[in-house]
Structures are given as structure tokens and as C-alpha cells.
Design an enzyme around this catalytic site. Structure first.
Site, short mmCIF file in Angstrom:
data_model
loop_
_atom_site.label_atom_id
_atom_site.label_comp_id
_atom_site.label_asym_id
_atom_site.label_seq_id
_atom_site.Cartn_x
_atom_site.Cartn_y
_atom_site.Cartn_z
N ILE A 84 40.69 54.59 72.04
CA ILE A 84 40.16 55.67 72.98
C ILE A 84 39.40 56.67 72.27
CG2 ILE A 84 42.38 56.73 73.00
CD1 ILE A 84 41.53 57.88 75.98
N ALA A 85 38.47 57.24 72.75
CA ALA A 85 37.55 58.12 72.05
C ALA A 85 36.70 58.98 72.82
CB ALA A 85 36.60 57.48 70.98
N VAL A 86 37.01 60.27 72.76
CA VAL A 86 36.26 61.29 73.39
C VAL A 86 35.48 62.00 72.56
CG1 VAL A 86 36.29 63.45 74.76
CG2 VAL A 86 37.83 61.47 75.24
N GLU A 118 49.28 52.28 69.39
CA GLU A 118 49.49 52.71 68.00
C GLU A 118 48.94 53.65 67.75
OE1 GLU A 118 48.65 49.28 65.44
OE2 GLU A 118 50.56 48.13 66.21
N ASN A 123 47.74 62.14 63.88
CA ASN A 123 46.93 62.34 65.04
C ASN A 123 47.57 63.19 66.05
OD1 ASN A 123 44.98 62.41 67.08
ND2 ASN A 123 44.29 60.26 66.56
N TYR A 130 49.48 61.27 74.67
CA TYR A 130 50.26 60.23 75.27
C TYR A 130 51.72 60.71 75.48
CZ TYR A 130 46.66 57.71 72.39
OH TYR A 130 45.41 56.99 71.85
C1 LIG Z 1 43.00 62.12 71.30
C2 LIG Z 1 41.64 62.24 72.45
C3 LIG Z 1 41.15 60.89 73.05
C4 LIG Z 1 42.11 63.20 73.33
O1 LIG Z 1 41.12 63.33 74.51
P1 LIG Z 1 40.82 64.59 75.11
O2 LIG Z 1 39.62 64.31 76.26
O3 LIG Z 1 40.48 65.78 74.12
O4 LIG Z 1 42.18 65.24 75.69
P2 LIG Z 1 42.37 66.03 77.04
O5 LIG Z 1 41.26 66.99 77.12
O6 LIG Z 1 42.43 64.89 78.30
O7 LIG Z 1 43.76 66.24 76.73
C5 LIG Z 1 44.79 66.15 77.59
C6 LIG Z 1 46.17 66.56 76.90
O8 LIG Z 1 46.20 65.83 75.59
C7 LIG Z 1 46.71 66.87 74.66
N1 LIG Z 1 45.72 67.31 73.61
C8 LIG Z 1 44.49 67.06 73.83
N2 LIG Z 1 44.00 67.50 72.60
C9 LIG Z 1 44.70 68.12 71.97
C10 LIG Z 1 44.90 69.06 70.73
N3 LIG Z 1 43.59 68.79 69.86
N4 LIG Z 1 45.89 69.55 70.12
C11 LIG Z 1 47.04 69.58 70.99
N5 LIG Z 1 47.02 68.56 72.32
C12 LIG Z 1 46.11 68.00 72.40
C13 LIG Z 1 47.21 68.27 75.45
O9 LIG Z 1 48.51 68.08 75.75
C14 LIG Z 1 46.29 67.86 76.84
O10 LIG Z 1 46.73 68.72 77.80
P3 LIG Z 1 46.42 70.05 78.16
O11 LIG Z 1 44.79 70.28 78.09
O12 LIG Z 1 47.10 70.27 79.39
O13 LIG Z 1 47.12 70.89 77.22
C15 LIG Z 1 40.41 63.05 71.57
O14 LIG Z 1 40.94 63.99 70.96
C16 LIG Z 1 39.72 62.06 70.57
O15 LIG Z 1 38.76 61.38 71.04
N6 LIG Z 1 40.14 61.73 69.28
C17 LIG Z 1 39.47 61.18 68.22
C18 LIG Z 1 39.77 59.62 68.50
C19 LIG Z 1 41.34 59.29 68.46
O16 LIG Z 1 42.20 59.78 67.81
N7 LIG Z 1 41.79 58.46 69.55
C20 LIG Z 1 43.29 58.08 69.48
C21 LIG Z 1 43.54 56.90 68.58
S1 LIG Z 1 45.15 56.32 68.84
#
Ligand SMILES: CC(C)(COP(=O)(O)OP(=O)(O)OC[C@H]1O[C@@H](n2cnc3c(N)ncnc32)[C@H](O)[C@@H]1OP(=O)(O)O)[C@@H](O)C(=O)NCCC(=O)NCCS
Length: 163
Positions: A84-86, A118, A123, A130
Site C-alpha cells: 500500500i502506498a499513498v 508484514e 514504520n 493498521y
Molecule cells: C502508511 C501509509 C499508506 C498511510 O497512508 P495515509 O493516507 O497517510 O494514512 P491516513 O491519512 O488514512 O491515516 C489513517 C490513520 O493512520 C495513522 N497514521 C497515518 N499516518 C501517520 C503518521 N505519519 N504518524 C502517525 N500515525 C499515522 C493515524 O492513526 C491515522 O488516523 P488519524 O488521521 O485519525 O490520526 C502512508 O504513510 C504511506 O504510503 N507510506 C509509505 C509506504 C508504506 O510505508 N506503506 C506501508 C508498508 S507496510
């Protein structure tokens, strides 16, 4: 998801099932989140498997400027998140939550009982996402990921009960 974060949600994206046309875009998005890049061809090969499915955050009418994507695999009644990636520009606006929500809805429709993934122990953003969804740690693989620094970090194996 807190109430305040609901107001940060970007409404410009719609979450749609991924198709072959989305693989190049998904590869670019993947490169924003991981040092080991998945090529267009690798993602094509995955999405071509019957068991693999995915969702992408599209802007209606603006192809090529997607916000994020997720890939998962379902075999029998057990599923796993493959990636998953944003895009960094749209992180912490609820897209990761929405992408995971689309996966969960699909899996429940298919009768899946559990979802595994995993994640690198370091991270924090992903682990927080999760945990918020309800995943809990079921195992740990020591020294699983190689960091650019040369250090090795553990993989946490997390599970969500869908039954
Ligand atoms: C992990 C990832 C997919 C999260 O996506 P995102 O769109 O930023 O997440 P969301 O905005 O939907 O956040 C949902 C919840 O996740 C948690 N969260 C997301 N980013 C966070 C951060 N930087 N620090 C702490 N909590 C975080 C929070 O609990 C958040 O809920 P809240 O907004 O009510 O506090 C993104 O950071 C990403 O693409 N990372 C790089 C790739 C990666 O690591 N993928 C996962 C591999 S296992």
C-alpha cells in the site's frame, strides 16, 4: 479515525478497482514509498493473477494523477496485503484508510476470514494505520528488512480477524 481528521479528507479522489491500465501509475506511486521499486511489469504480473486484486485512488477525469493504491491477495479464506502506498503529498488525509476500507469491504463480500500483512517495525505511520483498523501483531521476523544505512530491522506480522 478521529473526527478532526474527517475534515482533512480529500474529496477529490474516488477509490476504484485497479486494472491493467493503472499499473504504470501504481509503479510511480510505489516508488514514492519504498526504496525497492516495483516496476510496471511486476505490478502487471501480480494484477494478472486471479487471486490478486487492488484499488487505486483516482481523480475523476484526471488520469495519471492518482493519490495512492493498494494490492492484496486472497487465497481460500485468507488474505494478505501485498503493498500500500499513498503519495507523500496526500498522506495523512485519509487515503490510506479509504484504500484499506475498500480492501476490507471486498474481502467481507468474498467471505474471507483473516487478513495478514508484514510491516517494518520502524514504520510508525503504517503501524498506526493498521492498529487503528484493528490489526494486532501475531509474529515478528527478526532482521527481515535491509535499511539503506546497512542496519536490519524486524518485520511485524499483523493479523485482522474478518470473521
Ligand atoms: C502508511 C501509509 C499508506 C498511510 O497512508 P495515509 O493516507 O497517510 O494514512 P491516513 O491519512 O488514512 O491515516 C489513517 C490513520 O493512520 C495513522 N497514521 C497515518 N499516518 C501517520 C503518521 N505519519 N504518524 C502517525 N500515525 C499515522 C493515524 O492513526 C491515522 O488516523 P488519524 O488521521 O485519525 O490520526 C502512508 O504513510 C504511506 O504510503 N507510506 C509509505 C509506504 C508504506 O510505508 N506503506 C506501508 C508498508 S507496510
Amino acid at each position: 479515525m478521529t473526527k478532526s481528521s474527517l475534515f482533512r479528507w480529500t474529496t477529490e479522489f474516488e477509490i476504484v478497482p485497479m486494472g491493467a491500465d493503472d499499473c504504470a501509475e501504481a509503479s510511480s506511486l510505489h516508488a514514492t514509498g519504498f526504496s525497492r521499486i516495483w516496476s510496471d511489469g511486476e505490478i502487471q504480473a501480480l494484477i494478472g493473477q486471479d487471486a490478486v486484486f487492488g484499488f487505486i485512488a483516482h481523480r475523476p477525469g484526471k488520469r495519471g494523477r492518482s493519490g495512492g493504491f493498494v494490492l492484496a491477495r486472497l487465497a481460500a479464506d485468507e488474505a494478505e496485503i501485498l503493498t500500500i502506498a499513498v503519495h507523500p503529498k496526500y498522506r495523512e488525509t485519509g487515503l490510506g484508510w479509504r484504500l484499506m476500507g475498500a480492501v476490507l469491504r471486498h474481502l467481507r463480500t468474498e467471505g474471507a476470514q483473516s487478513l495478514f500483512l508484514e510491516v517494518d517495525e520502524g514504520n510508525e505511520a503504517a503501524i498506526a494505520l493498521y492498529q487503528k483498523i484493528g490489526f494486532s501483531k501475531v509474529a515478528e521476523r527478526a532482521a527481515y528488512y535491509d535499511q539503506d544505512s546497512g542496519a536490519k530491522t524486524a518485520a511485524l506480522v499483523m493479523r485482522l480477524d474478518l470473521g
